[in-house]
Design a protein around this motif. Structure first.
Motif, short mmCIF file in Angstrom:
data_model
loop_
_atom_site.label_atom_id
_atom_site.label_comp_id
_atom_site.label_asym_id
_atom_site.label_seq_id
_atom_site.Cartn_x
_atom_site.Cartn_y
_atom_site.Cartn_z
N GLY A 228 4.93 -8.78 9.91
CA GLY A 228 3.50 -8.55 10.03
C GLY A 228 2.68 -9.77 9.66
N ASP A 229 1.44 -9.50 9.31
CA ASP A 229 0.54 -10.61 9.01
C ASP A 229 0.55 -11.00 7.53
N ASP A 239 3.88 -15.91 10.17
CA ASP A 239 3.78 -14.47 10.27
C ASP A 239 4.34 -13.99 11.60
N TRP A 240 4.63 -12.70 11.65
CA TRP A 240 5.07 -12.03 12.88
C TRP A 240 6.30 -12.71 13.50
N PHE A 271 1.79 -4.33 10.35
CA PHE A 271 3.17 -4.77 10.49
C PHE A 271 3.94 -3.83 11.40
N TRP A 279 12.56 -9.22 18.72
CA TRP A 279 11.60 -8.19 19.11
C TRP A 279 12.18 -7.23 20.14
N ASN A 293 0.79 -1.00 15.66
CA ASN A 293 1.17 -1.51 14.34
C ASN A 293 0.99 -0.46 13.25
#
Length: 317
Positions: A228-229, A239-240, A271, A279, A293
């Motif tokens: 997530g962020d 992030d991500w 997240f 992914w 999310n």
């Protein structure tokens, strides 16, 4: 204690039946995670078995989980949604095949329990033994693990299993090391995430792999990341990005949950859960594949995120 992985696994399978038999005598109900944790505490992992696979699962635990399918096939164990139940034949098998050699041979050959073998009853004055796994939980850690600093992880690090089950085994196995897969691309990482070989020599002397369909045990991913962020707060380069070690959760095999604890500043975060450092398979809100999310409104401090692969559910704190 036996030295080979194969013989150790047969000992643990027999111990699974013994733990469940003790539960029948005492009237205690144990879930699958508790039974497996107790079996591995009574028959500790050797160095090879203690090696952590991707996601923090000891090799020996993965082998044992798969091998319990043999008990189901033999008619000695029933796995259901409400837990594991030992059959009368399973209880009788602990009497009919008292040593690891006879137990392994009967299990592999499908030998039925001899007619007339009594169902074992609790000895007079029986009191359920103190759980070996629970006893280990009460032993304080010898030293606190150092905090990991961002971008300064060594090439190899001591494996530290997180959660009650890992703590239960903490003093039973020697620390092992695992390579830190740092900064690999998702595609490359996925290609390299192959299952480790399992020993196939049995106590009975025949070749018999401990893999195969575990009819009612849910296979777990090789790795699970909370992405997530806020990953940079955990020390990740960005992030991500599901490929970094800092995003990976650890598997607690007693609870059968993946967990991640972190110190986060107060704020609003989003997240997802991503499997196997890519992914390709990810889950969002309500356990939806490639869904929206998850949201986290955090007041600051420690937060623990838990992921249940059986239901795709997420719980926070």
């Amino acid at each position: 204690m036996a030295k080979s992985t194969a013989e150790n696994t047969y000992l643990r399978l027999k111990t699974v039946l013994e733990v469940l038999t003790e539960g029948v005598w005492s009237g205690d109900a144990l879930n699958a995670g508790q039974v497996l944790a107790e079996a591995t505490a009574r028959v500790p992992f050797n160095e090879h078995e203690a090696e952590l696979l991707s996601g923090g699962i000891p090799r020996g635990h993965k082998t044992l989980t798969s091998a319990t399918a043999k008990l189901v096939k033999a008619g000695w164990l029933i796995k259901g949604r409400s837990g594991w139940t030992i059959t009368e034949d399973g209880m009788r098998a602990t009497v009919a095949f008292p040593d690891v050699d006879s137990f392994a041979a009967a299990l592999d050959a499908g030998t039925p329990v001899p007619a007339g073998t009594p169902v074992p009853t609790a000895p007079e004055g029986f009191v359920r033994p103190v759980s070996a796994a629970a006893a280990t939980l009460e032993v304080p850690a010898k030293e606190a693990a150092p905090k990991k600093t961002a971008k300064k992880a060594p090439a190899k690090k001591a494996a530290s299993a997180v959660g009650k089950a890992a703590k239960a085994l903490e003093d039973a196995v020697e620390p092992v090391v695992k390579a830190v897969r740092k900064g690999k691309s998702p595609a490359k990482d996925k290609a390299e995430a192959v299952a480790a070989p399992v020993e196939t020599s049995t106590a009975a002397g025949a070749a018999e792999p401990f893999e195969g369909p575990d009819v009612e045990t849910l296979p777990q991913p090789e790795a699970v990341a909370v992405v997530g962020d806020f990953n940079t707060f955990l020390g990740a380069p960005e992030d991500w990005a599901p490929q970094y070690d800092e995003a990976q959760m650890e598997f607690d095999f007693l609870d059968q949950l993946w967990k991640k604890s972190a110190e986060l500043p107060a704020g609003y975060y989003t997240f997802k859960i991503a499997l196997n450092r890519s992914w390709d398979e990810n889950y969002g809100a309500f356990g939806t594949f490639d869904g929206p999310n998850h949201e986290l409104h955090h007041t600051g401090g420690t937060v623990t995120i838990r992921y249940n692969h059986a239901t795709r559910d997420i719980t926070i704190n």
